[in-house]
Design a protein around this motif. Sequence first.
Motif, PDB file in Angstrom:
ATOM      1  N   PRO A   1      39.294  34.610  38.340  1.00 15.05           N
ATOM      2  CA  PRO A   1      37.897  34.328  38.708  1.00 15.05           C
ATOM      3  C   PRO A   1      37.054  33.710  37.600  1.00 15.05           C
ATOM      4  O   PRO A   1      36.229  32.830  37.878  1.00 15.05           O
ATOM      5  CB  PRO A   1      37.372  35.706  39.116  1.00 15.05           C
ATOM      6  CG  PRO A   1      38.581  36.393  39.671  1.00 15.05           C
ATOM      7  CD  PRO A   1      39.718  35.955  38.790  1.00 15.05           C
ATOM      8  N   LEU A   2      37.239  34.130  36.340  1.00 11.87           N
ATOM      9  CA  LEU A   2      36.444  33.574  35.255  1.00 11.87           C
ATOM     10  C   LEU A   2      36.694  32.081  35.084  1.00 11.87           C
ATOM     11  O   LEU A   2      35.772  31.326  34.741  1.00 11.87           O
ATOM     12  CB  LEU A   2      36.746  34.310  33.942  1.00 11.87           C
ATOM     13  CG  LEU A   2      36.058  33.759  32.686  1.00 11.87           C
ATOM     14  CD1 LEU A   2      34.545  33.973  32.761  1.00 11.87           C
ATOM     15  CD2 LEU A   2      36.631  34.405  31.423  1.00 11.87           C
ATOM     16  N   ARG A   3      37.929  31.636  35.322  1.00 18.94           N
ATOM     17  CA  ARG A   3      38.322  30.268  35.005  1.00 18.94           C
ATOM     18  C   ARG A   3      38.623  29.411  36.235  1.00 18.94           C
ATOM     19  O   ARG A   3      38.925  28.223  36.102  1.00 18.94           O
ATOM     20  CB  ARG A   3      39.526  30.288  34.054  1.00 18.94           C
ATOM     21  CG  ARG A   3      39.178  30.938  32.722  1.00 18.94           C
ATOM     22  CD  ARG A   3      40.332  31.023  31.749  1.00 18.94           C
ATOM     23  NE  ARG A   3      39.884  31.621  30.495  1.00 18.94           N
ATOM     24  CZ  ARG A   3      39.260  30.985  29.507  1.00 18.94           C
ATOM     25  NH1 ARG A   3      39.030  29.685  29.623  1.00 18.94           N
ATOM     26  NH2 ARG A   3      38.879  31.616  28.417  1.00 18.94           N
ATOM     27  N   ASP A   4      38.562  29.981  37.424  1.00 21.79           N
ATOM     28  CA  ASP A   4      38.730  29.186  38.636  1.00 21.79           C
ATOM     29  C   ASP A   4      37.459  28.380  38.909  1.00 21.79           C
ATOM     30  O   ASP A   4      36.386  28.685  38.377  1.00 21.79           O
ATOM     31  CB  ASP A   4      39.019  30.105  39.829  1.00 21.79           C
ATOM     32  CG  ASP A   4      40.461  30.557  39.874  1.00 21.79           C
ATOM     33  OD1 ASP A   4      41.307  29.905  39.240  1.00 21.79           O
ATOM     34  OD2 ASP A   4      40.748  31.569  40.539  1.00 21.79           O
ATOM     35  N   PRO A   5      37.550  27.342  39.751  1.00 16.51           N
ATOM     36  CA  PRO A   5      36.345  26.605  40.136  1.00 16.51           C
ATOM     37  C   PRO A   5      35.293  27.555  40.699  1.00 16.51           C
ATOM     38  O   PRO A   5      35.610  28.510  41.418  1.00 16.51           O
ATOM     39  CB  PRO A   5      36.853  25.631  41.207  1.00 16.51           C
ATOM     40  CG  PRO A   5      38.301  25.436  40.873  1.00 16.51           C
ATOM     41  CD  PRO A   5      38.775  26.750  40.337  1.00 16.51           C
ATOM     42  N   GLU A   6      34.051  27.310  40.357  1.00 14.95           N
ATOM     43  CA  GLU A   6      32.967  28.194  40.786  1.00 14.95           C
ATOM     44  C   GLU A   6      32.946  28.313  42.310  1.00 14.95           C
ATOM     45  O   GLU A   6      33.044  27.331  43.040  1.00 14.95           O
ATOM     46  CB  GLU A   6      31.623  27.650  40.290  1.00 14.95           C
ATOM     47  CG  GLU A   6      30.453  28.578  40.570  1.00 14.95           C
ATOM     48  CD  GLU A   6      29.150  28.069  39.969  1.00 14.95           C
ATOM     49  OE1 GLU A   6      28.108  28.695  40.211  1.00 14.95           O
ATOM     50  OE2 GLU A   6      29.189  27.038  39.258  1.00 14.95           O
ATOM     51  N   GLY A   7      32.853  29.549  42.781  1.00 17.66           N
ATOM     52  CA  GLY A   7      32.780  29.801  44.217  1.00 17.66           C
ATOM     53  C   GLY A   7      34.111  29.927  44.910  1.00 17.66           C
ATOM     54  O   GLY A   7      34.153  30.208  46.119  1.00 17.66           O
ATOM     55  N   MET A   8      35.217  29.729  44.209  1.00 13.94           N
ATOM     56  CA  MET A   8      36.532  29.847  44.849  1.00 13.94           C
ATOM     57  C   MET A   8      36.788  31.290  45.273  1.00 13.94           C
ATOM     58  O   MET A   8      36.684  32.218  44.474  1.00 13.94           O
ATOM     59  CB  MET A   8      37.645  29.367  43.914  1.00 13.94           C
ATOM     60  CG  MET A   8      39.048  29.572  44.489  1.00 13.94           C
ATOM     61  SD  MET A   8      40.364  28.849  43.477  1.00 13.94           S
ATOM     62  CE  MET A   8      40.344  27.157  44.095  1.00 13.94           C
ATOM     63  N   THR A   9      37.128  31.491  46.525  1.00 10.80           N
ATOM     64  CA  THR A   9      37.416  32.827  47.032  1.00 10.80           C
ATOM     65  C   THR A   9      38.879  33.190  46.791  1.00 10.80           C
ATOM     66  O   THR A   9      39.704  32.323  46.457  1.00 10.80           O
ATOM     67  CB  THR A   9      37.133  32.911  48.536  1.00 10.80           C
ATOM     68  OG1 THR A   9      38.071  32.057  49.229  1.00 10.80           O
ATOM     69  CG2 THR A   9      35.707  32.461  48.855  1.00 10.80           C
TER      70      THR A   9
ATOM     71  N   GLY B   1      46.145  38.972  30.598  1.00  7.38           N
ATOM     72  CA  GLY B   1      44.716  39.142  30.334  1.00  7.38           C
ATOM     73  C   GLY B   1      43.985  40.162  31.178  1.00  7.38           C
ATOM     74  O   GLY B   1      42.759  40.158  31.213  1.00  7.38           O
ATOM     75  N   PHE B   2      44.728  41.066  31.855  1.00 12.78           N
ATOM     76  CA  PHE B   2      44.077  42.082  32.702  1.00 12.78           C
ATOM     77  C   PHE B   2      43.162  41.412  33.728  1.00 12.78           C
ATOM     78  O   PHE B   2      42.031  41.831  33.956  1.00 12.78           O
ATOM     79  CB  PHE B   2      43.298  43.082  31.854  1.00 12.78           C
ATOM     80  CG  PHE B   2      44.165  44.157  31.234  1.00 12.78           C
ATOM     81  CD1 PHE B   2      45.478  43.900  30.898  1.00 12.78           C
ATOM     82  CD2 PHE B   2      43.663  45.409  30.979  1.00 12.78           C
ATOM     83  CE1 PHE B   2      46.285  44.880  30.326  1.00 12.78           C
ATOM     84  CE2 PHE B   2      44.448  46.405  30.412  1.00 12.78           C
ATOM     85  CZ  PHE B   2      45.764  46.134  30.085  1.00 12.78           C
ATOM     86  N   VAL B   3      43.661  40.353  34.327  1.00 10.61           N
ATOM     87  CA  VAL B   3      42.873  39.576  35.276  1.00 10.61           C
ATOM     88  C   VAL B   3      42.995  40.194  36.662  1.00 10.61           C
ATOM     89  O   VAL B   3      44.100  40.308  37.215  1.00 10.61           O
ATOM     90  CB  VAL B   3      43.343  38.109  35.310  1.00 10.61           C
ATOM     91  CG1 VAL B   3      42.511  37.316  36.308  1.00 10.61           C
ATOM     92  CG2 VAL B   3      43.257  37.494  33.926  1.00 10.61           C
ATOM     93  N   VAL B   4      41.860  40.600  37.227  1.00 12.15           N
ATOM     94  CA  VAL B   4      41.811  41.139  38.582  1.00 12.15           C
ATOM     95  C   VAL B   4      41.615  39.977  39.541  1.00 12.15           C
ATOM     96  O   VAL B   4      40.621  39.244  39.433  1.00 12.15           O
ATOM     97  CB  VAL B   4      40.664  42.149  38.735  1.00 12.15           C
ATOM     98  CG1 VAL B   4      40.637  42.716  40.153  1.00 12.15           C
ATOM     99  CG2 VAL B   4      40.796  43.275  37.708  1.00 12.15           C
ATOM    100  N   PRO B   5      42.523  39.763  40.484  1.00  8.54           N
ATOM    101  CA  PRO B   5      42.358  38.624  41.392  1.00  8.54           C
ATOM    102  C   PRO B   5      41.151  38.806  42.302  1.00  8.54           C
ATOM    103  O   PRO B   5      40.720  39.933  42.578  1.00  8.54           O
ATOM    104  CB  PRO B   5      43.664  38.624  42.189  1.00  8.54           C
ATOM    105  CG  PRO B   5      44.133  40.050  42.145  1.00  8.54           C
ATOM    106  CD  PRO B   5      43.720  40.569  40.805  1.00  8.54           C
ATOM    107  N   ALA B   6      40.621  37.696  42.770  1.00  5.49           N
ATOM    108  CA  ALA B   6      39.505  37.759  43.711  1.00  5.49           C
ATOM    109  C   ALA B   6      39.955  38.434  45.003  1.00  5.49           C
ATOM    110  O   ALA B   6      41.117  38.290  45.417  1.00  5.49           O
ATOM    111  CB  ALA B   6      38.996  36.348  43.999  1.00  5.49           C
ATOM    112  N   PRO B   7      39.080  39.168  45.662  1.00  2.00           N
ATOM    113  CA  PRO B   7      39.446  39.835  46.921  1.00  2.00           C
ATOM    114  C   PRO B   7      40.006  38.838  47.927  1.00  2.00           C
ATOM    115  O   PRO B   7      39.479  37.739  48.102  1.00  2.00           O
ATOM    116  CB  PRO B   7      38.114  40.421  47.404  1.00  2.00           C
ATOM    117  CG  PRO B   7      37.294  40.591  46.158  1.00  2.00           C
ATOM    118  CD  PRO B   7      37.685  39.443  45.264  1.00  2.00           C
TER     119      PRO B   7
END
Length: 448
Positions: A196-204, A238-244
């Motif tokens: 989420p931090l590095r994906d395109p803004e607003g990407m679900t 990086g302990f990245v939690v994926p977007a819901p």
Amino acid sequence: MTTVSTPASPLEQRRVLRTTIPGPRSVALGVRRAAAVAAGVSSTLPVYVARASGAVIEDVDGNVLIDLGSGIAVTSVGASAPEVTAAVAAQAADFTHTCFMISPYEEYVAVCEGLARVTPGSHDKRSVLVNSGAEAVENAVKIARRATGRPAVLVLDHAYHGRTNLTMAMTARAMPYKTGFGPFAGEVYRVPASYPLRDPEGMTGEQAALRAIDVAERQVGADQVAALVVEPILGEGGFVVPAPGFLSTLASWAADKGIVLVADEVQTGFARTGAMFAMEHEGVVPDLVALAKGIAGGLPLGAVTGRAELLDAVHAGGLGGTFGGNPLACAAALASLEIYERDDLAGAARAIEAAVLPRLTALQRDVPAIADVRGRGAMLALELVRPGTLEPDKAAAQRVAAACAAQGVLVLTCGTWGNVLRLLPPLVIGHDLLDEALTVLEDALRTV
């Protein structure tokens, strides 16, 4: 005449600094190490451990440090948990090894029964016990390939799955895990993760999953894929939690295409994220689960647990290993499983999140280098960047970790760029000790 030593009393759960870090005895051991241990084996903490108990580590110089690493999410029930050490001692008095493939024993069976009970899903399950997380992932791939007759394996960008040849191929980060060790196993294909931090803004999450599916279908072909292997929260990446919606969309696609969904819960499993397994946060039931780390209170054990029809598709003798499901490790696992359930350590992980996350979020407002605060349960992280950008700042993460160590708090780093501080406290850590460790971390971040 045999002398029986008296067990040392548990360590008092408090931070004590008697010398600088590292102290003179640790420095001397470092000299011995340089002459005997391979240079390719590195260590985060510059001290040598004499004892560990609960959420603290005592070094050979008498310093007692607060442990926010848990041996990389291994000692989740606490270091040297009395129930675990007692179970191991009792088992060692009976027998230490026979090899389950030669002469089996009840403890192996009991661990498999326990894993069938606690892993996601109510379907009929089977398990195979191994020695490590990498070995568990390898066996999950073997099982999926055998059951489907397909060759390809899909993994996510930023993934980490181990240090064996196949799991290095499945791991995204080159240095230090892969550089110079190829060629690697074939038929492994990487698709984009949800970051989420590095994906395109607003990407679900659903959009991120469809992006990954598009790559897989164009570059591999769904009918060639045996397994989709996912970490429900990216660990070393990086302990990245994926977007819901990311995991559930991938799971639906895999089920529709006959692809075995493998959850690599090696780091996220066993109450670490506030649920017994991290896939539960999105209501996803994987076909196979790769397990290790927190399974056995510090002893080496791994497992693959999953749908009976998949594991039973493998011919007799196709799974196993000399030390897999060692009786000492099985005894430790049975004791650990009892602690997780009896003491509601998933609830303890949620309480840790409730205590830590607001402090880290408040700190983010004061420290411009903190680009993101994220995680679940007792698996939390801060991503550091150069202020005003998303440029990763690995050096800052290293300086903060070193500053914490100098003050008697062990903090680990991770991330594709090495710029993430990760917190993995034992789930039994006391509130006061956790509060003290966070204060040290906050001071280090503000100073560095």
